[in-house]
Write an enzyme that holds these catalytic residues in place. Structure first.
Site, PDB file in Angstrom:
ATOM      1  N   LYS A   1     -48.586   1.616 -77.843  1.00 21.15           N
ATOM      2  CA  LYS A   1     -48.423   1.269 -76.428  1.00 21.15           C
ATOM      3  C   LYS A   1     -46.975   0.880 -76.197  1.00 21.15           C
ATOM      4  CE  LYS A   1     -50.822   0.856 -72.617  1.00 21.15           C
ATOM      5  NZ  LYS A   1     -51.991   1.633 -72.157  1.00 21.15           N
TER       6      LYS A   1
ATOM      7  N   ASP B   1     -49.378   4.408 -67.515  1.00 16.11           N
ATOM      8  CA  ASP B   1     -50.263   3.233 -67.443  1.00 16.11           C
ATOM      9  C   ASP B   1     -49.876   2.527 -66.135  1.00 16.11           C
ATOM     10  OD1 ASP B   1     -52.285   1.571 -69.157  1.00 16.11           O
ATOM     11  OD2 ASP B   1     -50.878   0.065 -68.485  1.00 16.11           O
TER      12      ASP B   1
HETATM   13  P1  NDP Z   1     -51.746   1.665 -61.486  1.00 13.97           P
HETATM   14  O1  NDP Z   1     -50.421   1.065 -61.602  1.00 13.97           O
HETATM   15  O2  NDP Z   1     -51.898   3.039 -60.971  1.00 13.97           O
HETATM   16  O3  NDP Z   1     -52.710   0.732 -60.610  1.00 13.97           O
HETATM   17  C1  NDP Z   1     -52.965  -0.586 -60.958  1.00 13.97           C
HETATM   18  C2  NDP Z   1     -53.740  -1.224 -59.821  1.00 13.97           C
HETATM   19  O4  NDP Z   1     -54.164  -2.515 -60.223  1.00 13.97           O
HETATM   20  C3  NDP Z   1     -52.912  -1.412 -58.572  1.00 13.97           C
HETATM   21  O5  NDP Z   1     -53.734  -1.354 -57.449  1.00 13.97           O
HETATM   22  C4  NDP Z   1     -52.330  -2.812 -58.772  1.00 13.97           C
HETATM   23  O6  NDP Z   1     -52.003  -3.472 -57.573  1.00 13.97           O
HETATM   24  C5  NDP Z   1     -53.486  -3.521 -59.447  1.00 13.97           C
HETATM   25  N1  NDP Z   1     -52.940  -4.552 -60.341  1.00 13.97           N
HETATM   26  C6  NDP Z   1     -52.112  -4.392 -61.374  1.00 13.97           C
HETATM   27  N2  NDP Z   1     -51.786  -5.558 -61.929  1.00 13.97           N
HETATM   28  C7  NDP Z   1     -52.447  -6.469 -61.224  1.00 13.97           C
HETATM   29  C8  NDP Z   1     -52.545  -7.872 -61.310  1.00 13.97           C
HETATM   30  N3  NDP Z   1     -51.855  -8.559 -62.245  1.00 13.97           N
HETATM   31  N4  NDP Z   1     -53.349  -8.499 -60.432  1.00 13.97           N
HETATM   32  C9  NDP Z   1     -54.028  -7.804 -59.501  1.00 13.97           C
HETATM   33  N5  NDP Z   1     -53.981  -6.474 -59.352  1.00 13.97           N
HETATM   34  C10 NDP Z   1     -53.202  -5.830 -60.210  1.00 13.97           C
HETATM   35  O7  NDP Z   1     -52.405   1.541 -62.957  1.00 13.97           O
HETATM   36  P2  NDP Z   1     -53.611   2.365 -63.585  1.00 13.97           P
HETATM   37  O8  NDP Z   1     -54.636   2.640 -62.545  1.00 13.97           O
HETATM   38  O9  NDP Z   1     -53.045   3.475 -64.373  1.00 13.97           O
HETATM   39  O10 NDP Z   1     -54.184   1.307 -64.648  1.00 13.97           O
HETATM   40  C11 NDP Z   1     -55.165   0.336 -64.297  1.00 13.97           C
HETATM   41  C12 NDP Z   1     -55.831  -0.184 -65.565  1.00 13.97           C
HETATM   42  O11 NDP Z   1     -56.447   0.899 -66.272  1.00 13.97           O
HETATM   43  C13 NDP Z   1     -54.893  -0.845 -66.585  1.00 13.97           C
HETATM   44  O12 NDP Z   1     -55.595  -1.858 -67.258  1.00 13.97           O
HETATM   45  C14 NDP Z   1     -54.593   0.289 -67.551  1.00 13.97           C
HETATM   46  O13 NDP Z   1     -54.207  -0.183 -68.820  1.00 13.97           O
HETATM   47  C15 NDP Z   1     -55.960   0.962 -67.606  1.00 13.97           C
HETATM   48  N6  NDP Z   1     -55.962   2.343 -68.062  1.00 13.97           N
HETATM   49  C16 NDP Z   1     -55.212   3.309 -67.444  1.00 13.97           C
HETATM   50  C17 NDP Z   1     -55.271   4.613 -67.882  1.00 13.97           C
HETATM   51  C18 NDP Z   1     -54.558   5.712 -67.175  1.00 13.97           C
HETATM   52  O14 NDP Z   1     -54.790   6.875 -67.518  1.00 13.97           O
HETATM   53  N7  NDP Z   1     -53.720   5.453 -66.189  1.00 13.97           N
HETATM   54  C19 NDP Z   1     -56.069   4.993 -69.049  1.00 13.97           C
HETATM   55  C20 NDP Z   1     -56.875   3.922 -69.581  1.00 13.97           C
HETATM   56  C21 NDP Z   1     -56.796   2.651 -69.106  1.00 13.97           C
HETATM   57  P3  NDP Z   1     -50.450  -3.587 -57.121  1.00 13.97           P
HETATM   58  O15 NDP Z   1     -50.029  -2.199 -56.788  1.00 13.97           O
HETATM   59  O16 NDP Z   1     -50.488  -4.508 -55.971  1.00 13.97           O
HETATM   60  O17 NDP Z   1     -49.723  -4.155 -58.315  1.00 13.97           O
END
Ligand code: NDP
Length: 443
Positions: free
Chosen positions: A125, A165
């Site tokens: 990671k 991510d």
């Molecule tokens: P994005 O950046 O596309 O989206 C993240 C979302 O979660 C946004 O809406 C963001 O809001 C919100 N968010 C992030 N941090 C916080 C926080 N501290 N408190 C509240 N809301 C938060 O990320 P992904 O969708 O790619 O990833 C989301 C999760 O899925 C993570 O845990 C990631 O590790 C996991 N994941 C992702 C994969 C992928 O293919 N992308 C694969 C497997 C797991 P805001 O924009 O306001 O920050």
């Protein structure tokens, strides 16, 4: 004290100040305890002591110039956790909260997740405490290029293959890939999540969210339930959340709420996903703007999405977003399944409470493995210099998610913990990595 608990104690001692990593290690080692302690060969080979230690952690300076001409400095990371079954593989996260602890927890989870996919991928990671919010495209490019100016020497198609991510998606992957190519003169499958026109795979963008819905659907089906007609909460509004909502809606579920880090929206008529895509994917704006598209929806500032009555909850935002009081609310309101789209979104206490109350619980390392599985398919297509259609990739993804569910269900049953998919996922993921490590000697 047992071998497993001794190693866990050592992890806690050695990694003080790394709460997220300790949390992930606690979950995994606790659930592996009975399985590992019954098999002395693991202790003889020192498997646990080795598996909790990253093969390599790289930390570096990332200087870049902002739009006002000022030089800014962030910290970059890549944790190459385990390469027993394949090249390191795992995403890159840009978020101000990024720390070595968060990189290590994510890398550690990734080792087991990648093993579960059945594909040849080790775990890693990376990321930075860089905050992409409010930055111009030029600033994002400057940062990505500088990050790659160091990272390029540590990665390669057969060495380490990063992906997206939180805070890293198509735009950022493009900038990093371009810089890698410029520095190495090598056009190779060194990243996944690439644009379709330069080696990306169809359905990679959708894969994590779609995969989550496929696994949830299979888990419910095998427990005599289904998504159809159910009320669903999906936290987050990023890559995982958006495509989870899309597939849940296709499967007949009604998603009534989504969130971002500012607050959450509730739409009793069901989320209008085109509006969310326009806000988040096109305009990169805040979720409260949903009210401009659907004036009857309700926006609430702050956290609190888990207080909305639902049948199924899908945390898809970030780690530790579903706490014990949230679990209490879900149970009280009649929720019967929690499926993790994010990595470690549910705290240990909340997970325990949900399981005690017989809530079906699909852990992230299985439920969100569709993203990295499709990344594995992207790597295969790059190696073969071919490109599969959207439907071909989607069908393979669905097959992988059903297989993952069957494997974790079977591993849980074999361990005498039928229905405990946390135990099942950890044992099923561990077995292959541990065996590979034993066959490769003291490495
Ligand atoms: P994005 O950046 O596309 O989206 C993240 C979302 O979660 C946004 O809406 C963001 O809001 C919100 N968010 C992030 N941090 C916080 C926080 N501290 N408190 C509240 N809301 C938060 O990320 P992904 O969708 O790619 O990833 C989301 C999760 O899925 C993570 O845990 C990631 O590790 C996991 N994941 C992702 C994969 C992928 O293919 N992308 C694969 C497997 C797991 P805001 O924009 O306001 O920050």
């Amino acid at each position: 004290m047992s071998y497993t608990m001794n190693v866990l104690e050592e992890v806690k001692q050695k990694n003080q100040g790394e709460p997220e990593f300790i949390q992930a290690a606690t979950e995994i080692l606790t659930t592996l305890q009975a399985y590992v302690d019954a098999r002395p060969e693991y202790e003889e080979a020192g498997i646990l002591e080795r598996i909790v230690e990253p093969e390599r952690s790289i930390i570096f300076r990332v200087p870049w110039v902002d739009d006002s001409g000022k030089i800014r400095t962030n910290r970059g990371y890549r944790v190459q956790f385990n390469s027993a079954i394949g090249p390191y593989k795992g995403g890159i996260r840009f978020h101000p909260s990024v720390s070595l602890s968060i990189m290590k927890f994510l890398g550690f989870e990734q080792v087991f997740k990648n093993s579960l996919t059945g594909l040849a991928m080790g775990g890693g990671k990376g990321g930075s405490d860089f905050d992409p919010k409010g930055k111009s495209d030029r600033e994002i490019m400057a940062f990505c290029q500088s990050y790659m100016n160091e990272l390029y020497r540590h990665i390669g198609a057969n060495i380490d293959v990063p992906a997206g991510d939180i805070g890293v998606a198509g735009r950022e992957v493009g900038f990093m890939y371009g810089q890698y190519k410029r520095l190495t003169s090598s056009f190779e499958g060194v990243f996944t999540g690439k644009g379709i026109v330069y080696g990306g795979s169809y359905a990679r963008t959708e894969a994590t969210g779609f995969g989550l819905a496929y696994l949830a659907d299979e888990m419910l089906r095998q427990n005599g339930k289904s998504i159809e007609g159910k009320t669903v909460l999906v936290s987050g509004a990023g890559n995982v959340a958006i495509y989870a909502v899309q597939k849940v809606q296709q499967l007949g579920g009604k998603v009534v709420a989504m969130s971002d880090s500012n607050g959450f929206i509730y739409d009793s008529e069901g989320i209008d996903l085109d509006a969310i895509k326009d806000i988040k994917e096109v305009r990169r704006a805040r979720i409260y703007e949903y009210l401009n598209y659907r004036p009857n929806a309700v926006y609430t500032e702050g956290r609190g999405i888990w207080g909305i009555p639902c049948d199924i909850a899908m945390p898809c935002a970030t780690q530790n977003e579903l706490l014990e009081p949230d679990a209490e609310l879900l149970i009280k309101n009649g929720c019967f399944a929690v499926c993790e789209g994010a990595n470690m979104p549910t705290t240990l206490e909340a997970t325990e409470l949900l399981q005690k109350n017989n809530i079906l619980f699909a852990p992230g390392k299985a439920a969100n493995a569709g993203g990295v599985s499709t990344s594995g398919l992207e790597m295969s297509q790059n190696s073969m210099r071919t490109s599969w259609t959207f439907d071909e990739v989607d069908q393979k993804l669905k097959g992988i998610m059903v297989t993952i569910f069957n494997n974790i269900a079977a591993a849980a049953k074999d361990a005498g913990a039928e229905g405990n998919y946390v135990v099942g996922a950890n044992i099923a993921g561990f077995k292959k990595v541990a065996e590979a490590m034993m066959l490769q000697g003291a490495v």
